[in-house]
Design an enzyme around this catalytic site. Structure first.
Site, PDB file in Angstrom:
ATOM      1  N   ASP A  91       0.857  -1.180   0.000  1.00  0.00           N
ATOM      2  CA  ASP A  91       0.000   0.000   0.000  1.00  0.00           C
ATOM      3  C   ASP A  91       0.899   1.238   0.000  1.00  0.00           C
ATOM      4  OD1 ASP A  91      -2.344   1.444   0.007  1.00  0.00           O
ATOM      5  OD2 ASP A  91      -2.744   1.159   2.145  1.00  0.00           O
TER       6      ASP A  91
ATOM      7  N   ARG B 155     -12.533  12.851  -7.416  1.00  0.00           N
ATOM      8  CA  ARG B 155     -13.168  14.028  -6.822  1.00  0.00           C
ATOM      9  C   ARG B 155     -12.615  15.332  -7.381  1.00  0.00           C
ATOM     10  NH1 ARG B 155     -13.266  12.078  -0.439  1.00  0.00           N
ATOM     11  NH2 ARG B 155     -14.623  10.273  -0.756  1.00  0.00           N
TER      12      ARG B 155
ATOM     13  N   ASP C  67      -0.212   5.082   1.038  1.00  0.00           N
ATOM     14  CA  ASP C  67      -0.450   6.055   2.107  1.00  0.00           C
ATOM     15  C   ASP C  67      -0.516   5.358   3.461  1.00  0.00           C
ATOM     16  OD1 ASP C  67      -0.581   8.109   0.190  1.00  0.00           O
ATOM     17  OD2 ASP C  67      -2.713   7.725  -0.141  1.00  0.00           O
TER      18      ASP C  67
ATOM     19  N   CYS D  64     -16.731   0.675  -8.208  1.00  0.00           N
ATOM     20  CA  CYS D  64     -15.859   0.063  -9.204  1.00  0.00           C
ATOM     21  C   CYS D  64     -15.334  -1.273  -8.682  1.00  0.00           C
ATOM     22  CB  CYS D  64     -14.693   0.995  -9.519  1.00  0.00           C
ATOM     23  SG  CYS D  64     -13.592   1.250  -8.098  1.00  0.00           S
TER      24      CYS D  64
ATOM     25  N   ARG E  44     -11.364  -0.466  -6.576  1.00  0.00           N
ATOM     26  CA  ARG E  44     -11.127   0.225  -5.318  1.00  0.00           C
ATOM     27  C   ARG E  44     -11.027  -0.795  -4.186  1.00  0.00           C
ATOM     28  NH1 ARG E  44     -11.611   5.072  -2.493  1.00  0.00           N
ATOM     29  NH2 ARG E  44     -12.484   4.842  -0.407  1.00  0.00           N
TER      30      ARG E  44
ATOM     31  N   GLN F 170      -6.773   6.103  -4.980  1.00  0.00           N
ATOM     32  CA  GLN F 170      -6.568   7.542  -5.108  1.00  0.00           C
ATOM     33  C   GLN F 170      -7.871   8.228  -5.498  1.00  0.00           C
ATOM     34  OE1 GLN F 170      -3.836   9.314  -4.282  1.00  0.00           O
ATOM     35  NE2 GLN F 170      -3.010   7.388  -3.494  1.00  0.00           N
TER      36      GLN F 170
ATOM     37  N   HIS G  90     -11.123   6.016  -8.563  1.00  0.00           N
ATOM     38  CA  HIS G  90     -12.554   6.224  -8.342  1.00  0.00           C
ATOM     39  C   HIS G  90     -12.869   6.627  -6.909  1.00  0.00           C
ATOM     40  CE1 HIS G  90     -12.263   3.139 -11.650  1.00  0.00           C
ATOM     41  NE2 HIS G  90     -12.891   4.135 -12.242  1.00  0.00           N
TER      42      HIS G  90
END
Length: 204
Positions: free
Chosen positions: A7, A57, A9, A97, A100, A52, A91
Site C-alpha cells: 500500500d 473528486r 499512504d 468500481c 477500489r 486515489q 474512483h
C-alpha cells in the site's frame, strides 16, 4: 518470481490531514524506501497498489499523481532500489468500481501481469482495505503498524476488520527483517539498473 504488493499512504508515506496532492506534500516514511531496496536486492519485485479517490473528486489530476510517484521512484532509486510499478484506482467510494480496495481488482491485475501464483504474493499494508483485498486475492497478508495502524503493535489481538491469518510487524523494515533469511547479504551500494520505459503507472 517473488512479488510484494505494498500500500502507499500510511505504509510508504505518512498520513496527512487530507490527500497528498503534489510532490511537495509527499514524504517517505522513515526506513520505508530502504526496506524496499533491501527487498529488491534479495530478489523481490515490489509493486504499489493504491486507492486515489482524490482523482475522481477532482482534487488533483493524473499529471500531479505522476509527479508524486516520480518523486517516490527517484528517492527509492537513490537508495539502490526500485518500485516496478504503481497501480491505482482513481474512483471515489460511491462509484462502485471493481478496483477500489477492499475489492481485489488492482491486486488481481498485478498478480496476473507478473504471472505470480496468488497464494505466493506478499500483500503488505497499514490499513484494513489493503489487507482485505489481499485476502480476497488469496495472498499472504502482513500488517505494518504505521499510518492508520500506528496505535497497534505486534502481539496485540487483530482488530475485527483485519482478515484472519494476518501477520503483524512493527514497520515495513521489520517485515523485511522477518521475510528475508538471516544470512541475507547486506544491501549493495550499486543501484539496480533502471526499468525500461521508466515509471509505470497503471489503472483499471
Amino acid at each position: 518470481m517473488k512479488l510484494a504488493i505494498l500500500d502507499r499512504d500510511g505504509t510508504l508515506n505518512p498520513l496527512g490531514d487530507g490527500y497528498v496532492t503534489s510532490p511537495e506534500e509527499w514524504t517517505a516514511m522513515a526506513g520505508a524506501l530502504e526496506a524496499i531496496a533491501r527487498l529488491n536486492h534479495a530478489g523481490w519485485h515490489v509493486v504499489v497498489a493504491t486507492n486515489q479517490p482524490g482523482l475522481g473528486r477532482g482534487l488533483f489530476d493524473v499529471m500531479a499523481l505522476n509527479a508524486i510517484h516520480a518523486k517516490m521512484h527517484r528517492q527509492v532509486a537513490a537508495l539502490g532500489g526500485r518500485i516496478d510499478a504503481v497501480f491505482y484506482c482513481p474512483h471515489a467510494a460511491d462509484e462502485e468500481c471493481a478496483c477500489r480496495k477492499p475489492a481485489p481488482g488492482l491486486l488481481e491485475q498485478i498478480s496476473d501481469r507478473y504471472g505470480v501464483e496468488r497464494q505466493e504474493v506478499q500483500v503488505v499494508g497499514s490499513c484494513a482495505a489493503h489487507l482485505q483485498a489481499g485476502a480476497a486475492l488469496g495472498a499472504q497478508l502482513h500488517l505494518v503498524c504505521t499510518g492508520p495502524s500506528a496505535h497497534l503493535h505486534p502481539g496485540m489481538p487483530l482488530p475485527a476488520d483485519m482478515p484472519p491469518g494476518t501477520r503483524v510487524h512493527a514497520s515495513l523494515g521489520d517485515f523485511v527483517d522477518q521475510l528475508l533469511p538471516a544470512a541475507a547479504p547486506p544491501l549493495a551500494a550499486t543501484p539496480l539498473p533502471p526499468l525500461a520505459g521508466g515509471i509505470s503507472l497503471d489503472a483499471i
